[in-house]
Design a protein around this motif. Sequence first.
Motif, PDB file in Angstrom:
ATOM      1  N   VAL A 256       0.829  -1.207   0.000  1.00  0.00           N
ATOM      2  CA  VAL A 256       0.000   0.000   0.000  1.00  0.00           C
ATOM      3  C   VAL A 256       0.864   1.258   0.000  1.00  0.00           C
ATOM      4  O   VAL A 256       0.374   2.346   0.289  1.00  0.00           O
ATOM      5  N   GLN A 303      -7.980  -3.801  -1.335  1.00  0.00           N
ATOM      6  CA  GLN A 303      -8.201  -3.262   0.006  1.00  0.00           C
ATOM      7  C   GLN A 303      -9.689  -3.200   0.340  1.00  0.00           C
ATOM      8  O   GLN A 303     -10.095  -3.489   1.469  1.00  0.00           O
ATOM      9  N   LYS A 308      -4.999  -6.429   3.286  1.00  0.00           N
ATOM     10  CA  LYS A 308      -3.823  -5.570   3.224  1.00  0.00           C
ATOM     11  C   LYS A 308      -2.606  -6.395   3.609  1.00  0.00           C
ATOM     12  O   LYS A 308      -2.700  -7.332   4.406  1.00  0.00           O
TER      13      LYS A 308
END
Length: 329
Positions: A256, A303, A308
């Motif tokens: 991320v 997500q 994640k």
Amino acid sequence: MDVIEINEKIAIVIGGAGFIGCNLICEIVKSYKEVYCIDNFSRGSSDYFDAVNCVDHVNIIECDASDVSDLSRAFGSIKLNAHQVEIWHLAANSDIPAGVDNINVDLNDTFLTTVSILEVMKSHHFKTLFFASSSAVYGDHGSNPLHETMGSLSPISNYGAMKLSSEAIICAAYEAFLNTAVIFRFPNVVGFPATHGVIYDFVKKLNASSSDLEVLGDGSQRKAYLHVSDLISAMLYIRDNDERKETPSIYNIGPVDDGIFVRDIAAIVVKAYGGNIKLNFGIGNRGWVGDVPKFVYSTDKLQKLGWKPLMSSTQAIVRAASEIVKQLT
């Protein structure tokens, strides 16, 4: 101790003796009735199953997946109920520069494997396919976020072109006979047991000359990296939670964050290796023809599904550097 419930499904992992394949198999043997690895062992090795401690739990069949008759033979040797079978297609050329030098490498290992697998799946009435694709299908879009619905896919390597061609023919197969087709678009994946990649190359160079390290390009290349343990976690999460509303389902898998610079990867590897090592950088921001120097990978869709990674790009590199130095020295 948790009790793991074994389901009645059977998994066939094609390209299962490679870096990602052996890690996937090590995880799914915990919950599938049987797991089969099909591989031609041109790059993979049965030794990797020893390395990840699951050699006693996988059935290994040597086979050239790009050859329809050989793949039919391999499938025919397994007593299967078609409704129980999941095909995981991980077979591909993993050496992108080699594919640049010779287009037939990716044509055969990355695309024709997909054609053969679909043909044999159809003849055996297997209807569930999970496919390992790549961020390379997008091409070079600079700082523009790469997301699954973007309309301009312009790969700049033969590897990316053949992955995109594979995605296209899987979409056609979904229309024709598949019930489930899930496409995973991988980022750069690192971890153990390494067979290729930037960390692997750095450590091999240091083994040859531990006083200096040559870095392809000027080190300004910046990319997202995912540890293989996070990758496997994501793939299985998607398998269990995707509602299969698209035709087929496509997911970017990645961290991320915005990635890590190659110069920082080199420094991390040098620290893990130890010693007084000088870094020698090249010129320009591309390590080889077909190299995408920078990309921003959007994982918003994954997500929103609820997954994640545990590690950032930097954390993945730090862990993998330690693992690969230990592996190769």
